[in-house]
Each structure stands twice: as C-alpha cells, then as structure tokens.
Scaffold this motif. Structure first.
Motif, short mmCIF file in Angstrom:
data_model
loop_
_atom_site.label_atom_id
_atom_site.label_comp_id
_atom_site.label_asym_id
_atom_site.label_seq_id
_atom_site.Cartn_x
_atom_site.Cartn_y
_atom_site.Cartn_z
N THR A 276 0.85 -1.19 0.00
CA THR A 276 0.00 0.00 0.00
C THR A 276 0.88 1.24 0.00
OG1 THR A 276 -1.86 1.07 1.11
CG2 THR A 276 -0.18 0.13 2.52
N ARG B 219 -2.26 5.33 6.09
CA ARG B 219 -2.78 6.21 7.15
C ARG B 219 -4.31 6.14 7.24
NH1 ARG B 219 1.19 9.91 5.46
NH2 ARG B 219 -0.31 10.96 4.12
N GLN B 220 -4.94 6.10 6.09
CA GLN B 220 -6.40 6.10 6.05
C GLN B 220 -6.99 4.77 6.55
OE1 GLN B 220 -7.06 7.00 1.94
NE2 GLN B 220 -6.96 9.22 2.26
N ASN B 221 -6.23 3.69 6.42
CA ASN B 221 -6.73 2.35 6.75
C ASN B 221 -5.92 1.66 7.84
OD1 ASN B 221 -8.82 2.13 4.56
ND2 ASN B 221 -6.99 2.48 3.31
N GLU C 281 -7.64 -1.20 9.90
CA GLU C 281 -7.84 -2.41 9.11
C GLU C 281 -6.51 -3.14 8.89
OE1 GLU C 281 -8.86 -3.51 4.51
OE2 GLU C 281 -9.86 -1.75 5.36
N VAL D 226 -0.34 7.13 2.07
CA VAL D 226 -1.62 7.80 2.28
C VAL D 226 -2.70 6.77 2.61
CG1 VAL D 226 -3.43 9.20 1.20
CG2 VAL D 226 -1.02 9.79 0.86
N SER D 227 -2.77 5.73 1.81
CA SER D 227 -3.75 4.67 2.03
C SER D 227 -3.51 3.98 3.37
CB SER D 227 -3.70 3.66 0.89
OG SER D 227 -4.63 2.63 1.10
#
Length: 96
Positions: free
Chosen positions: A5, A11-13, A16, A8-9
């Motif tokens: 990943t 940090r956002q997830n 999960e 940015v992705s």
C-alpha cells in the motif's frame, strides 16, 4: 500474505491494516513514491527477526575475529575460489 500500500492509504486504513497483521498474520509493505520504505509485521515475527539478527551479528563477529590476520585481498580471493568451485560442482561442464 503480503499486502502493498502507499503511505496515504496506510494512514487512512491503519485500523484495518493492524487487524490484518494481528489476526491474519499478514504483512503490509508501505510504499512512498512507489518504493518500499517500511513494513508492518506481526510482533512474533518481529521478535524472531530480532533474535536471528543477534545470532547473525555474533556469527559475523566470530568470523571477523577468526580472519583478523588474513589480508583482505587474500580473503576475497579465497571466497572467489570457493564460489567458483561450488559453481563448477553444481554445474559440471557438459551437464548444463
């Protein structure tokens, strides 16, 4: 399984991704500008890597001490000769 990943992705997830690592024992490689810069791994795997690193470092120190009196050029020549011998034995002429 290894998931890749971008930062940015990641940090956002984060929640999960932590669940993937904790419960599924997956690993996550975090890329920045398309290049891997970090990895999120299971704590048990991390501890195992730390132990192996310690053993590897100790082995390197023993090898360095054992060859302290050997000039670097001679040591490198011996390594090259050993590699060449191993390659000849693994792939004898005519059997390639």
């Amino acid at each position: 399984m290894i998931t890749e990943t971008n930062a940015v992705s990641f940090r956002q997830n984060l929640g999960e991704m932590l669940n993937q690592v904790q419960y599924r024992h997956d690993s996550v490689v975090i890329n920045k500008d398309g290049k891997p810069v970090a990895a999120l791994i299971d704590a048990r795997l991390f501890e195992r890597i730390r132990r192996l690193q310690g053993r590897f470092d100790a082995l390197c120190q023993r090898i360095e001490a054992g060859f302290a009196d050997v000039p670097e050029t001679k040591g490198l020549a011996e390594i090259d000769a050993a590699i060449a011998l191993e390659r000849r034995q693994a792939h004898p002429a005519g059997k390639r």
